[in-house]
Design an enzyme around this catalytic site. Structure first.
Site, PDB file in Angstrom:
ATOM      1  N   CYS A  78      44.058  -1.317  95.660  1.00 18.09           N
ATOM      2  CA  CYS A  78      43.022  -0.837  96.588  1.00 18.09           C
ATOM      3  C   CYS A  78      42.049  -1.983  96.874  1.00 18.09           C
ATOM      4  O   CYS A  78      42.103  -3.036  96.226  1.00 18.09           O
ATOM      5  CB  CYS A  78      42.295   0.357  95.988  1.00 18.09           C
ATOM      6  N   HIS A  97      40.816   1.716  87.546  1.00 19.67           N
ATOM      7  CA  HIS A  97      42.158   1.390  88.044  1.00 19.67           C
ATOM      8  C   HIS A  97      42.896   0.421  87.110  1.00 19.67           C
ATOM      9  O   HIS A  97      42.272  -0.365  86.393  1.00 19.67           O
ATOM     10  CB  HIS A  97      42.071   0.796  89.454  1.00 19.67           C
ATOM     11  N   GLU A 152      44.628  -2.257  87.620  1.00 23.49           N
ATOM     12  CA  GLU A 152      44.411  -3.694  87.841  1.00 23.49           C
ATOM     13  C   GLU A 152      43.091  -4.142  87.218  1.00 23.49           C
ATOM     14  O   GLU A 152      43.008  -5.202  86.588  1.00 23.49           O
ATOM     15  CB  GLU A 152      44.358  -4.014  89.344  1.00 23.49           C
ATOM     16  N   CYS A 201      39.950  -3.188  93.795  1.00 18.45           N
ATOM     17  CA  CYS A 201      40.721  -4.037  92.880  1.00 18.45           C
ATOM     18  C   CYS A 201      41.029  -5.377  93.533  1.00 18.45           C
ATOM     19  O   CYS A 201      41.061  -6.408  92.848  1.00 18.45           O
ATOM     20  CB  CYS A 201      42.011  -3.341  92.456  1.00 18.45           C
TER      21      CYS A 201
HETATM   22  O1  5HU Z   1      45.328   0.163  93.094  1.00 20.22           O
HETATM   23  C1  5HU Z   1      45.252   1.259  92.500  1.00 20.22           C
HETATM   24  N1  5HU Z   1      45.233   1.302  91.138  1.00 20.22           N
HETATM   25  C2  5HU Z   1      45.106   2.457  90.435  1.00 20.22           C
HETATM   26  O2  5HU Z   1      45.091   2.443  89.210  1.00 20.22           O
HETATM   27  N2  5HU Z   1      44.984   3.630  91.143  1.00 20.22           N
HETATM   28  C3  5HU Z   1      44.853   4.879  90.418  1.00 20.22           C
HETATM   29  C4  5HU Z   1      43.564   5.626  90.636  1.00 20.22           C
HETATM   30  C5  5HU Z   1      44.005   7.057  90.473  1.00 20.22           C
HETATM   31  O3  5HU Z   1      44.032   7.399  89.082  1.00 20.22           O
HETATM   32  C6  5HU Z   1      45.412   7.054  91.021  1.00 20.22           C
HETATM   33  C7  5HU Z   1      45.512   7.439  92.484  1.00 20.22           C
HETATM   34  O4  5HU Z   1      45.435   8.819  92.568  1.00 20.22           O
HETATM   35  P1  5HU Z   1      45.990   9.641  93.809  1.00 20.22           P
HETATM   36  O5  5HU Z   1      47.330   9.005  94.224  1.00 20.22           O
HETATM   37  O6  5HU Z   1      46.148  11.025  93.280  1.00 20.22           O
HETATM   38  O7  5HU Z   1      44.951   9.518  94.894  1.00 20.22           O
HETATM   39  O8  5HU Z   1      45.885   5.738  90.875  1.00 20.22           O
HETATM   40  C8  5HU Z   1      45.028   3.627  92.503  1.00 20.22           C
HETATM   41  C9  5HU Z   1      45.182   2.482  93.198  1.00 20.22           C
HETATM   42  C10 5HU Z   1      45.303   2.415  94.671  1.00 20.22           C
HETATM   43  O9  5HU Z   1      44.784   3.480  95.286  1.00 20.22           O
HETATM   44 ZN    ZN Z   2      42.095  -0.184  92.668  1.00 20.78          ZN
END
Ligand code: 5HU
Ligand code: ZN
Length: 159
Positions: A104, A79, A81, A107
């Site tokens: 999330c 992710h 963060e 993170c």
């Molecule tokens: O806090 C976050 N940070 C972050 O980088 N992500 C990324 C993970 C995935 O590559 C994408 C989420 O994918 P999707 O919306 O298709 O479920 O975003 C997702 C979140 C929260 O879900």
């Molecule tokens: Zn995350």
């Protein structure tokens, strides 16, 4: 006498702009997330976006959202963060994280443990998810402030 220009961007717009620009590096076809960490002296100390770990081929791992868990992106993607924290240099105590999507729960844990005290987020599209609820619960307990980014500015970059 000529005064200073007035249509300059605010600090929050500047740092959120960098988070959004960083998200443009993401290969995720569905959700692109960028993050920018700023210390208490307004110095950028880390940036990141969501992507597979270093050495893991973007073209070999799956970008799917559904199907067998091991055949989706979820077990592999790092992710934004977390990347920003792992890429950062210097002390993060009292720092602010600008991020394109509310963090999330995984993170959120890393954010709290790193010493970040303020989170400014743009999208909250997973607001009702258990993960977001858990993040808010931990942030509240740990004294990490979180606020939705508000701005009516449009920033266009043309190369
Ligand atoms: O806090 C976050 N940070 C972050 O980088 N992500 C990324 C993970 C995935 O590559 C994408 C989420 O994918 P999707 O919306 O298709 O479920 O975003 C997702 C979140 C929260 O879900
Ligand atoms: Zn995350």
């Amino acid at each position: 006498m000529t005064g200073k220009r007035n249509d300059y961007i605010s600090w929050d717009e500047y740092f959120m702009g960098i988070a959004v620009l960083s998200s443009k590096r993401s290969k995720d076809p569905n959700t692109q997330v960028g993050a920018c960490i700023v210390n208490d002296q307004k110095i950028i100390v880390g940036v990141g976006y969501n992507g597979f770990p270093i050495g893991c081929d973007d073209d070999k791992l799956p970008w799917d959202r559904e199907g067998d868990w091991c055949d989706t992106k979820y077990p592999y993607v790092c992710h934004a963060e977390l990347n920003a924290i792992l890429n950062s240099h210097g002390n993060l105590h009292g720092a602010t994280l600008y991020v394109a999507l509310f963090p999330c729960n995984e993170c959120a844990k890393a954010i709290i443990q790193s010493g970040i005290k303020r989170v400014v987020y743009l999208s909250d599209k997973y607001r009702d998810s258990d993960s977001s609820k858990a993040s808010r619960r931990m942030f509240d307990d740990a004294g990490v402030r979180y606020e939705h980014f508000e701005s009516d500015k449009e920033i266009v970059i043309k190369f």
